[in-house]
Design a protein around this motif. Structure first.
Motif, mmCIF file in Angstrom:
data_model
loop_
_atom_site.group_PDB
_atom_site.id
_atom_site.type_symbol
_atom_site.label_atom_id
_atom_site.label_comp_id
_atom_site.label_asym_id
_atom_site.label_seq_id
_atom_site.Cartn_x
_atom_site.Cartn_y
_atom_site.Cartn_z
ATOM 1 N N ARG A 170 4.122 -16.373 8.721
ATOM 2 C CA ARG A 170 5.159 -15.535 9.323
ATOM 3 C C ARG A 170 4.575 -14.191 9.740
ATOM 4 O O ARG A 170 4.912 -13.650 10.795
ATOM 5 C CB ARG A 170 6.308 -15.337 8.337
ATOM 6 N N MET A 171 3.677 -13.642 8.922
ATOM 7 C CA MET A 171 3.038 -12.375 9.258
ATOM 8 C C MET A 171 2.032 -12.545 10.387
ATOM 9 O O MET A 171 1.977 -11.748 11.320
ATOM 10 C CB MET A 171 2.333 -11.770 8.037
ATOM 11 N N GLY A 172 1.220 -13.586 10.313
ATOM 12 C CA GLY A 172 0.165 -13.791 11.287
ATOM 13 C C GLY A 172 0.659 -14.189 12.665
ATOM 14 O O GLY A 172 0.031 -13.883 13.678
ATOM 15 N N GLY A 173 1.798 -14.896 12.700
ATOM 16 C CA GLY A 173 2.367 -15.316 13.972
ATOM 17 C C GLY A 173 1.750 -16.599 14.500
ATOM 18 O O GLY A 173 0.718 -17.069 14.027
ATOM 19 N N SER A 174 2.389 -17.156 15.511
ATOM 20 C CA SER A 174 1.988 -18.462 16.045
ATOM 21 C C SER A 174 0.688 -18.407 16.838
ATOM 22 O O SER A 174 0.056 -19.443 17.079
ATOM 23 C CB SER A 174 3.102 -19.026 16.930
ATOM 24 N N SER A 175 0.258 -17.223 17.259
ATOM 25 C CA SER A 175 -0.983 -17.104 18.033
ATOM 26 C C SER A 175 -2.226 -17.099 17.147
ATOM 27 O O SER A 175 -3.348 -17.191 17.664
ATOM 28 C CB SER A 175 -0.968 -15.821 18.868
ATOM 29 N N ALA A 176 -2.034 -16.990 15.837
ATOM 30 C CA ALA A 176 -3.173 -16.928 14.918
ATOM 31 C C ALA A 176 -4.026 -18.184 15.048
ATOM 32 O O ALA A 176 -3.512 -19.299 15.125
ATOM 33 C CB ALA A 176 -2.669 -16.776 13.486
ATOM 34 N N ASN A 177 -5.344 -17.990 15.044
ATOM 35 C CA ASN A 177 -6.241 -19.114 15.312
ATOM 36 C C ASN A 177 -7.178 -19.455 14.169
ATOM 37 O O ASN A 177 -8.109 -20.240 14.329
ATOM 38 C CB ASN A 177 -7.066 -18.827 16.576
ATOM 39 N N ASP A 178 -6.943 -18.877 12.991
ATOM 40 C CA ASP A 178 -7.793 -19.195 11.845
ATOM 41 C C ASP A 178 -7.192 -20.349 11.053
ATOM 42 O O ASP A 178 -6.042 -20.738 11.274
ATOM 43 C CB ASP A 178 -7.971 -17.967 10.947
ATOM 44 N N ASP A 179 -7.964 -20.871 10.113
ATOM 45 C CA ASP A 179 -7.572 -22.044 9.339
ATOM 46 C C ASP A 179 -6.618 -21.648 8.210
ATOM 47 O O ASP A 179 -6.974 -20.850 7.343
ATOM 48 C CB ASP A 179 -8.818 -22.714 8.764
ATOM 49 N N LEU A 180 -5.419 -22.223 8.220
ATOM 50 C CA LEU A 180 -4.393 -21.842 7.247
ATOM 51 C C LEU A 180 -4.819 -22.180 5.817
ATOM 52 O O LEU A 180 -4.664 -21.371 4.903
ATOM 53 C CB LEU A 180 -3.065 -22.522 7.574
ATOM 54 N N THR A 181 -5.363 -23.363 5.634
ATOM 55 C CA THR A 181 -5.789 -23.765 4.285
ATOM 56 C C THR A 181 -6.881 -22.837 3.764
ATOM 57 O O THR A 181 -6.825 -22.370 2.624
ATOM 58 C CB THR A 181 -6.276 -25.218 4.274
ATOM 59 N N ALA A 182 -7.860 -22.553 4.598
ATOM 60 C CA ALA A 182 -8.932 -21.633 4.194
ATOM 61 C C ALA A 182 -8.374 -20.250 3.884
ATOM 62 O O ALA A 182 -8.947 -19.506 3.088
ATOM 63 C CB ALA A 182 -9.985 -21.547 5.292
ATOM 64 N N GLY A 183 -7.229 -19.911 4.496
ATOM 65 C CA GLY A 183 -6.618 -18.605 4.290
ATOM 66 C C GLY A 183 -6.149 -18.359 2.877
ATOM 67 O O GLY A 183 -6.063 -17.198 2.456
#
Length: 239
Positions: A170-183
């Motif tokens: 929700r903070m990063g937004g839909s344009s975020a391009n990094d790996d969610l799991t790694a996050g």
């Protein structure tokens, strides 16, 4: 292991909590209000407890600390909560005052993990006007400085910071391009792993690897100035 995570009703905090529960740990989470706590309990029924309180309110933060202390000592605490694109006052309260107070008021765990951001590099940080002139990037530099101060003062605690990357929360937004799991897996790894590196202190990680950070974070004078200012603003002595 017994683990507490702030800001854990959604996003990376929720996902880290879910994974740690799946891994068999006793996980305690945090919700801003009772309504969110009820929903969180429905989503993660195996959670051991939920501390309730608004991190933008100092009295609520002190209440959260009391709730957590009532559960006994923890193996790991993840300071995950944060806000973005809000007023300087709210950024200050949630992103640096709250983790400072919780670090000071909660019984010291074996491991402390602070969620920073790559945006801290090169950030502007006006310590003299911390409570009224702080943006997101500056708050994450402050968090990294706090981590370094804690690591210096409490060498027996594995204290580290994490850059989760720009991930689609929700903070990063839909344009975020990094790996969610790694996050969120760096936080999980630092909280539970027996790896030698996870037991080190004073480090800054990105996706479970050591990462470059702003070298101002190593400035002990700046660390001390930040903590002195937080002591002045909160009337709570660091320790």
């Amino acid at each position: 292991m017994k683990i507490f995570i702030t800001g854990s009703t959604t996003g990376l905090g929720f996902l880290a909590g879910k994974k740690l529960i799946e891994d068999g740990h006793d996980v305690y989470l945090h919700a801003r209000n009772q309504e969110k706590a009820v929903k969180l309990k429905q989503d993660l029924p195996q959670v051991k407890g939920i501390a309730v309180g608004d991190l933008s309110r100092q009295e609520d933060v002190k209440s959260i600390a009391k709730q957590v202390n009532a559960w006994g000592k923890f193996n790991a605490i993840i300071h995950n909560a944060g806000v973005y694109l809000v007023s300087p006052e709210l950024t200050y309260s949630v992103n640096i005052e709250a983790p400072y107070l919780l670090t000071t008021l909660i019984k010291k765990p074996e491991r402390l993990i602070y969620v920073s951001s790559g945006m801290h590099r090169g950030a502007r940080l006006d310590i003299n006007n911390l409570e009224s002139n702080l943006d997101y990037s500056g708050s994450k530099l402050a968090v990294t400085l706090l981590m370094k101060k804690v690591a210096r003062e409490f060498p027996n605690i594995a204290t580290n910071a994490v850059d989760p990357g720009w991930v689609p929360t929700r903070m990063g937004g839909s344009s975020a391009n990094d790996d969610l799991t790694a996050g969120y897996m760096s936080q999980v790894w630092l909280a539970e792993s027996d790896d030698e590196l996870a037991h080190k202190s004073g480090n800054y990680y990105y996706h479970r690897k050591l990462e470059r950070y702003d070298n101002r974070a190593d400035d002990e004078k700046l660390q001390d100035e930040l903590v002195t200012k937080l002591e002045e603003l909160t009337k709570v002595e660091f320790g």
